[in-house]
Design a protein around this motif. Structure first.
Motif, PDB file in Angstrom:
ATOM      1  N   SER A  72       0.824  -1.198   0.000  1.00 34.48           N
ATOM      2  CA  SER A  72       0.000   0.000   0.000  1.00 34.48           C
ATOM      3  C   SER A  72       0.871   1.267   0.000  1.00 34.48           C
ATOM      4  O   SER A  72       1.656   1.484   0.917  1.00 34.48           O
ATOM      5  CB  SER A  72      -0.907  -0.030   1.233  1.00 34.48           C
ATOM      6  OG  SER A  72      -1.913   0.923   1.116  1.00 34.48           O
ATOM      7  N   LYS A 120      -3.723   6.585  -4.328  1.00 37.48           N
ATOM      8  CA  LYS A 120      -3.361   5.324  -3.666  1.00 37.48           C
ATOM      9  C   LYS A 120      -2.889   4.373  -4.750  1.00 37.48           C
ATOM     10  O   LYS A 120      -3.526   4.246  -5.794  1.00 37.48           O
ATOM     11  CB  LYS A 120      -4.551   4.713  -2.926  1.00 37.48           C
ATOM     12  CG  LYS A 120      -5.003   5.511  -1.724  1.00 37.48           C
ATOM     13  CD  LYS A 120      -3.987   5.459  -0.629  1.00 37.48           C
ATOM     14  CE  LYS A 120      -4.478   6.228   0.585  1.00 37.48           C
ATOM     15  NZ  LYS A 120      -3.463   6.329   1.606  1.00 37.48           N
ATOM     16  N   PHE A 154      -1.636   0.317  -5.163  1.00 36.34           N
ATOM     17  CA  PHE A 154      -1.605  -0.971  -4.481  1.00 36.34           C
ATOM     18  C   PHE A 154      -0.818  -1.957  -5.332  1.00 36.34           C
ATOM     19  O   PHE A 154      -1.199  -2.253  -6.461  1.00 36.34           O
ATOM     20  CB  PHE A 154      -3.014  -1.504  -4.217  1.00 36.34           C
ATOM     21  CG  PHE A 154      -3.011  -2.778  -3.421  1.00 36.34           C
ATOM     22  CD1 PHE A 154      -2.885  -2.746  -2.041  1.00 36.34           C
ATOM     23  CD2 PHE A 154      -3.092  -4.005  -4.065  1.00 36.34           C
ATOM     24  CE1 PHE A 154      -2.862  -3.929  -1.303  1.00 36.34           C
ATOM     25  CE2 PHE A 154      -3.067  -5.187  -3.337  1.00 36.34           C
ATOM     26  CZ  PHE A 154      -2.949  -5.148  -1.952  1.00 36.34           C
TER      27      PHE A 154
END
Length: 159
Positions: A46, A67, A69
């Motif tokens: 993450s 974000k 991932f």
């Protein structure tokens, strides 16, 4: 010893450590940055990215949070990328903030040597493209009221 044409494949963890080190040192002119979400993420999955919008566009001076991932198959497969900040771009799903691989060639045609830095830098460049540089943008802020893929309404609160 016949080493011609041989390729060394750097293990995932080493690759992510290299990316972390590079992200911590800062990138280029400072308008793109990234780092891990938390030190307790032993799989280094993450990540958070930041892009400061390019000059002479509707994005000028805006700060966009993303974000990223990195699944267990990274860097063989691209990370998932999602804007936390609301943005109007041709490659971003307006409801979820997800960067759509089908509309963002770097993710669609992913190569192992690409990095998170490359993704963020390319997204910033995409903000300056003719189809995105003048698009009306939502009010600044995070994903207030954005719907996630499961149909849940996501709320962000500032404390």
């Amino acid at each position: 010893m016949g080493t011609e044409g041989s390729t060394v494949i750097v293990p995932r963890s080493f690759r992510l450590l290299e990316e972390l080190e590079r992200g911590e040192k800062g990138i280029g002119d400072g308008t793109v940055s990234y780092g891990m979400d938390g030190a307790d993420d032993v799989y280094m999955q993450s990540w958070t990215g930041t892009i400061i919008g390019p000059s002479n566009t509707v994005h000028d001076g805006r700060i966009y949070q993303l974000k990223l991932f990195c699944g267990h198959d990274y860097p063989e497969k691209p990370p998932s990328v999602k804007f936390q900040s609301r943005i109007n771009m041709s490659c971003v799903n307006q409801e979820t903030g997800v960067v759509e691989p089908s509309s963002f060639p770097m993710l669609a045609d992913w190569k192992r040597e690409y990095t998170m830095e490359d993704i963020l830098t390319r997204l910033k460049k995409e903000m300056s493209s003719p189809q995105n540089r003048k698009l009306t943008q939502p009010p600044e802020g995070n994903d207030e009221g954005r719907v996630d893929p499961k149909g849940l309404v996501l709320r962000c609160c500032i404390m």
